[in-house]
Write a protein that holds these residues in place. Structure first.
Motif, PDB file in Angstrom:
ATOM      1  N   ARG A 166      10.076   4.340  -6.013  1.00 30.80           N
ATOM      2  CA  ARG A 166      10.813   5.595  -5.876  1.00 30.80           C
ATOM      3  C   ARG A 166       9.861   6.759  -6.093  1.00 30.80           C
ATOM      4  N   GLU A 252      16.605   7.115  -0.779  1.00 33.31           N
ATOM      5  CA  GLU A 252      16.570   7.749  -2.098  1.00 33.31           C
ATOM      6  C   GLU A 252      17.198   9.141  -2.046  1.00 33.31           C
ATOM      7  N   GLN A 253      16.884   9.889  -1.003  1.00 33.19           N
ATOM      8  CA  GLN A 253      17.481  11.212  -0.859  1.00 33.19           C
ATOM      9  C   GLN A 253      18.987  11.116  -0.621  1.00 33.19           C
ATOM     10  N   ASP A 255      20.956   8.742  -1.763  1.00 33.84           N
ATOM     11  CA  ASP A 255      21.577   8.409  -3.050  1.00 33.84           C
ATOM     12  C   ASP A 255      21.745   9.660  -3.908  1.00 33.84           C
ATOM     13  N   THR A 256      20.726  10.488  -3.914  1.00 34.70           N
ATOM     14  CA  THR A 256      20.805  11.727  -4.695  1.00 34.70           C
ATOM     15  C   THR A 256      21.894  12.640  -4.148  1.00 34.70           C
TER      16      THR A 256
END
Length: 317
Positions: A166, A252-253, A255-256
């Motif tokens: 990550r 990852e973006q 999820d954020t």
């Protein structure tokens, strides 16, 4: 600088400074000074400048100047500040000897003299010397491509490890893959120019009808073709890993963004309750109730909790 070598029974021997260049079989010019260029040109060759060697046109890279055959290829090496550089190297093959002109330092030029006798072509004559040097260059390019493959393997282990990388780890992988992509492109360019130069060199061998050298040349061309295929394979691997890394970054973006969206949704009902009881009207039901604050607070907490439970039930979280 000027390096001159003469053949002995078992190796190439460097001539001491000041000796007659006419004794040399191989004269290597590295960032030559004007007096060194003049000394070489007294042997009957014209030393090309860096600007001449950097010309893109084939007529300026592969040509004959009288009895001198001029072949220019592009090779990876180091510049004066020891930084990686892809630059041209000119090979001038005359009836008596081989001249090389370069303005950076590809590693084969530093290692070839020590084991020239171990190459398949040897160094008995300027044509064999040229093929021995190109064999060293091909071996070096193979090593460089192998190094890229090992680096790609290392980045692959990072990208597919468990737990997945990550943040900064993904950024480091992406930068490393970008560097490897540039390296593969440079090595493929070097192989292309070397293949063209050897093809042009082969025309002279056909005229001389030297079967042994033609067989060596054929083997080297086959090695170049195999390395080109390997370079294509590495380029595809780098592209695939780059796509995977970008996909992990997007996940990852996402999820954020999903977490932030859920938090925003959870606070929408409490915000609605607070907005209702915060309106500046003279008459609001329950405004005079001594437990109004507690009731409003309970409504806000209850609405947030209800939204959370609904999201879990619908598997939005």
């Amino acid at each position: 600088m000027l390096y001159a070598y003469r053949p002995t029974a078992s190796q190439l021997e460097r001539l001491p400074a000041g000796d007659d260049l006419a004794e040399a079989l191989w004269v290597d010019l590295l960032n030559p000074l004007p007096e060194q260029v003049a000394a070489v040109e007294r042997l009957g060759v014209t030393v090309p400048s860096l600007a001449d060697m950097e010309e893109i046109e084939v007529s300026n890279r592969l040509y004959r100047d009288g009895e001198t055959e001029v072949l220019t290829i592009v090779l990876p090496g180091l510049d004066k500040e020891k930084r990686p550089k892809l630059g041209p190297v000119a090979f001038l093959i005359t009836p008596e000897r081989l001249f090389t002109v370069r303005y950076h330092t590809p590693r084969p030029f530093e290692t070839f003299a020590a084991h020239a006798a171990q190459t398949s072509a040897g160094f008995a004559g300027r044509r064999r010397l040229f093929l021995g040097l190109t064999e060293e260059i091909i071996a070096r390019l193979a090593d460089l491509l192998e190094g890229v493959g090992q680096s790609v393997d290392a980045q692959s282990h990072i990208a597919f490890r468990d737990p997945p990388p990550r943040g900064d780890d993904l950024a480091d992988v992406l930068r490393a893959l970008g560097r490897q992509s540039e390296q593969v492109a440079k090595y493929r360019h070097a192989l292309l120019t070397l293949d063209r130069a050897l093809s042009n060199f082969g025309l002279g061998l056909k005229i001389e009808r030297d079967k042994i050298l033609r067989d060596i040349l054929k083997a080297q061309v086959g090695d170049i073709q195999a390395l080109t295929v390997h370079g294509d394979f590495l380029a595809n691997r780098v592209a695939q890993l780059t796509d995977v890394t970008l996909g992990l970054i997007n996940l990852e973006q996402s999820d954020t963004s999903r977490i932030l969206s859920v938090v925003a949704v959870l606070f929408l009902p409490p915000t609605l309750v607070a907005s209702v009881y915060g309106m500046n009207f003279p008459f609001i039901p329950g405004l005079e109730n001594p437990h109004g604050y507690l009731i409003a607070t309970a409504l806000m907490i209850g609405s947030a909790l209800g939204t959370y439970l609904l999201s879990k039930w619908q598997k939005w979280l």
